[in-house]
Design a protein around this motif. Structure first.
Motif, PDB file in Angstrom:
ATOM      1  N   ALA A  27       6.242   9.316  -1.877  1.00 32.64           N
ATOM      2  CA  ALA A  27       6.032   8.352  -1.908  1.00 32.64           C
ATOM      3  C   ALA A  27       6.977   7.256  -2.119  1.00 32.64           C
ATOM      4  O   ALA A  27       8.156   7.586  -2.759  1.00 32.64           O
ATOM      5  CB  ALA A  27       5.681   8.602  -3.216  1.00 32.64           C
ATOM      6  N   ASP A  28       6.639   6.442  -1.407  1.00 39.12           N
ATOM      7  CA  ASP A  28       7.087   4.896  -1.125  1.00 39.12           C
ATOM      8  C   ASP A  28       7.144   3.551  -2.421  1.00 39.12           C
ATOM      9  O   ASP A  28       6.953   2.852  -2.231  1.00 39.12           O
ATOM     10  CB  ASP A  28       7.788   4.403   0.179  1.00 39.12           C
ATOM     11  CG  ASP A  28       8.781   3.993   0.362  1.00 39.12           C
ATOM     12  OD1 ASP A  28       9.402   3.294  -0.356  1.00 39.12           O
ATOM     13  OD2 ASP A  28       8.899   3.591   1.555  1.00 39.12           O
ATOM     14  N   ARG A  78      -2.391  -0.268  -5.580  1.00 39.16           N
ATOM     15  CA  ARG A  78      -3.366  -0.484  -6.679  1.00 39.16           C
ATOM     16  C   ARG A  78      -4.894  -0.082  -5.869  1.00 39.16           C
ATOM     17  O   ARG A  78      -4.986   0.577  -6.491  1.00 39.16           O
ATOM     18  CB  ARG A  78      -3.875  -2.181  -7.083  1.00 39.16           C
ATOM     19  CG  ARG A  78      -2.660  -2.299  -8.510  1.00 39.16           C
ATOM     20  CD  ARG A  78      -2.473  -3.860  -8.780  1.00 39.16           C
ATOM     21  NE  ARG A  78      -4.423  -3.691  -9.726  1.00 39.16           N
ATOM     22  CZ  ARG A  78      -4.502  -3.714 -10.636  1.00 39.16           C
ATOM     23  NH1 ARG A  78      -2.753  -3.388 -11.766  1.00 39.16           N
ATOM     24  NH2 ARG A  78      -5.461  -3.265 -11.001  1.00 39.16           N
ATOM     25  N   LYS A  79      -4.555  -0.200  -4.240  1.00 40.50           N
ATOM     26  CA  LYS A  79      -6.559   0.331  -4.252  1.00 40.50           C
ATOM     27  C   LYS A  79      -5.651   1.498  -3.728  1.00 40.50           C
ATOM     28  O   LYS A  79      -6.754   2.741  -3.791  1.00 40.50           O
ATOM     29  CB  LYS A  79      -6.347  -0.076  -2.715  1.00 40.50           C
ATOM     30  CG  LYS A  79      -7.120  -2.055  -2.453  1.00 40.50           C
ATOM     31  CD  LYS A  79      -6.519  -1.955  -1.092  1.00 40.50           C
ATOM     32  CE  LYS A  79      -7.290  -3.466  -1.126  1.00 40.50           C
ATOM     33  NZ  LYS A  79      -7.342  -4.117   0.441  1.00 40.50           N
ATOM     34  N   ARG A  80      -4.750   2.379  -3.385  1.00 44.81           N
ATOM     35  CA  ARG A  80      -4.415   4.104  -3.144  1.00 44.81           C
ATOM     36  C   ARG A  80      -4.440   4.179  -4.890  1.00 44.81           C
ATOM     37  O   ARG A  80      -5.435   5.792  -4.618  1.00 44.81           O
ATOM     38  CB  ARG A  80      -2.571   3.956  -2.352  1.00 44.81           C
ATOM     39  CG  ARG A  80      -2.922   2.656  -1.427  1.00 44.81           C
ATOM     40  CD  ARG A  80      -3.729   3.860  -0.802  1.00 44.81           C
ATOM     41  NE  ARG A  80      -3.326   2.995   0.943  1.00 44.81           N
ATOM     42  CZ  ARG A  80      -2.534   3.654   1.790  1.00 44.81           C
ATOM     43  NH1 ARG A  80      -1.980   4.327   1.613  1.00 44.81           N
ATOM     44  NH2 ARG A  80      -1.948   2.107   3.008  1.00 44.81           N
ATOM     45  N   PHE A  81      -3.485   3.555  -5.646  1.00 43.07           N
ATOM     46  CA  PHE A  81      -3.626   4.466  -6.850  1.00 43.07           C
ATOM     47  C   PHE A  81      -5.795   4.672  -7.581  1.00 43.07           C
ATOM     48  O   PHE A  81      -6.011   5.427  -8.510  1.00 43.07           O
ATOM     49  CB  PHE A  81      -3.204   3.904  -8.017  1.00 43.07           C
ATOM     50  CG  PHE A  81      -2.107   3.791  -8.128  1.00 43.07           C
ATOM     51  CD1 PHE A  81      -1.541   5.022  -7.983  1.00 43.07           C
ATOM     52  CD2 PHE A  81      -1.320   2.443  -7.884  1.00 43.07           C
ATOM     53  CE1 PHE A  81      -0.156   4.771  -7.424  1.00 43.07           C
ATOM     54  CE2 PHE A  81      -0.034   3.074  -7.877  1.00 43.07           C
ATOM     55  CZ  PHE A  81       0.906   4.500  -8.099  1.00 43.07           C
ATOM     56  N   ALA A  82      -6.324   3.700  -7.004  1.00 41.14           N
ATOM     57  CA  ALA A  82      -7.821   3.708  -7.495  1.00 41.14           C
ATOM     58  C   ALA A  82      -8.906   4.492  -6.515  1.00 41.14           C
ATOM     59  O   ALA A  82     -10.032   4.757  -7.326  1.00 41.14           O
ATOM     60  CB  ALA A  82      -8.494   1.957  -7.362  1.00 41.14           C
ATOM     61  N   LEU A 134      -0.033  12.008  -5.309  1.00 35.84           N
ATOM     62  CA  LEU A 134      -0.994  11.986  -4.447  1.00 35.84           C
ATOM     63  C   LEU A 134      -1.950  10.840  -3.853  1.00 35.84           C
ATOM     64  O   LEU A 134      -2.680  10.802  -3.082  1.00 35.84           O
ATOM     65  CB  LEU A 134      -2.369  12.714  -5.545  1.00 35.84           C
ATOM     66  CG  LEU A 134      -2.156  14.153  -6.187  1.00 35.84           C
ATOM     67  CD1 LEU A 134      -2.933  14.189  -7.572  1.00 35.84           C
ATOM     68  CD2 LEU A 134      -2.879  14.858  -4.517  1.00 35.84           C
ATOM     69  N   SER A 135      -1.598   9.578  -4.725  1.00 34.48           N
ATOM     70  CA  SER A 135      -2.290   8.300  -4.353  1.00 34.48           C
ATOM     71  C   SER A 135      -1.323   7.769  -3.139  1.00 34.48           C
ATOM     72  O   SER A 135      -1.792   7.111  -1.595  1.00 34.48           O
ATOM     73  CB  SER A 135      -1.759   7.429  -5.271  1.00 34.48           C
ATOM     74  OG  SER A 135      -2.458   8.027  -5.815  1.00 34.48           O
ATOM     75  N   LEU A 136       0.018   7.995  -3.049  1.00 35.59           N
ATOM     76  CA  LEU A 136       1.157   7.060  -2.056  1.00 35.59           C
ATOM     77  C   LEU A 136       1.950   8.761  -1.035  1.00 35.59           C
ATOM     78  O   LEU A 136       2.519   7.806  -0.269  1.00 35.59           O
ATOM     79  CB  LEU A 136       2.121   6.571  -2.395  1.00 35.59           C
ATOM     80  CG  LEU A 136       1.491   5.581  -3.369  1.00 35.59           C
ATOM     81  CD1 LEU A 136       2.538   4.631  -4.309  1.00 35.59           C
ATOM     82  CD2 LEU A 136       1.077   4.655  -2.629  1.00 35.59           C
TER      83      LEU A 136
END
Length: 300
Positions: A26-27, A242-246, A20-22
């Motif tokens: 996801a890479d 970290r920006k994407r996860f947040a 969902l974040s990357l």
């Protein structure tokens, strides 16, 4: 090496948050900015894939093996180049996600891939999996070099003369402390504490001591063609992750609520995923760890 349970702990438990974040594929390995941090994360990851294509020869009609393929970003790139990609992973969630996206991925130990099972390959790549190939217990028993030599011997057996391996891996850096000092009971934010936190996040995994150990283990079977440090690029990659996860989303909130039982019942889960710090970024900044892109070739 890290076993299936270890890798499921690191990657499968929060598989959906990664995707969902990357992105669906996801890479989750260091991107290639080459110092140009004006690039987006996607542009830097694309640059990495293009570099790998140039180095190992990804082209129509070629067969490429991805050892520890994650969610399949390189395999997807290989497919887009008209080549045939085969991947292996020990994360059950990663394997399922790859297969849903039409990628040829197998739940298999990367150290045990043989031509009898998969046939020969024109090129091999491994991005961020080498860290998992030796466990702390194996390293303590003095088996690290043996494990790496066996791995490179097996890879060489999959390749034709002139065939290439692209290997991207974290290693311990020039400021690495003695292993016996590493403990989660060390003062918070000390080198020993951050390294212990890394160990909690990646159980069953132990890094090589510098790129020199990796190259020496490969030498009987594969010669080094190129070696570059990606440490600064990885720091930027982690910053973008970290920006994407947040970034909040209802779907991520729901997934996090579903993980609540793990949080309440597992001390290991709380330690690994809720520390509030980026241990790997700090370890790179302090040069406790480094990161290398290595290109090898099987001698003719």
């Amino acid at each position: 090496m890290a076993d299936r349970r270890d890798l499921d702990f690191t990657y499968s438990l929060i598989d959906r948050i990664f995707r969902l974040s990357l992105g669906e594929m996801a890479d989750f390995s260091g991107a290639k900015y080459d110092g140009d941090f004006s690039l987006t994360l996607e542009e830097a990851q694309r640059r990495k894939h293009e570099y790998i294509r140039e180095q190992i020869g990804i082209a129509p009609g070629r067969r490429v093996l991805d050892l520890g393929c994650g969610w399949g970003p390189l395999l997807n790139y290989v497919r887009g180049q008209g080549a045939t990609g085969v991947g292996v992973t020990l994360s059950s969630a990663q394997a399922k996600a790859c297969c849903r996206n039409g990628l040829d991925v197998h739940l298999r130990n990367a150290l045990q891939v043989t031509t009898s099972d998969f046939g020969p390959f024109d090129a091999v790549a491994s991005l961020g999996a080498f860290e998992h190939f030796c466990s702390p217990d194996e390293a303590a028993a003095g088996r690290q070099d043996e494990i790496y030599r066996n791995l490179f011997a097996n890879i060489a057996g999959l390749l034709p003369p002139g065939g290439r391996l692209y290997l991207q891996t974290m290693v311990f850096g020039r400021n690495m402390i003695p292993r016996e000092q590493i403990t989660i009971d060390a003062p918070r934010e000390s080198d020993a504490w951050y390294l212990a936190l890394m160990g909690a996040q990646f159980p069953g995994s132990f890094l090589p001591y510098g790129s020199e150990q990796v190259v020496a283990a490969a030498e009987p079977h594969l010669r080094l063609v190129e070696r570059t440090s990606g440490r600064l690029d990885y720091i930027e990659t982690i910053k973008q992750w970290r920006k994407r996860f947040a970034e909040p989303s209802p779907r991520k909130t729901l997934v996090k609520l579903q993980l609540l039982p793990h949080y309440l019942t597992s001390k290991d889960f709380r330690l690994a995923f809720t520390s509030g710090v980026s241990a790997n970024s700090v370890c790179f900044e302090r040069e406790l760890m480094d990161h290398f892109r290595l290109v090898f070739e099987k001698p003719a």
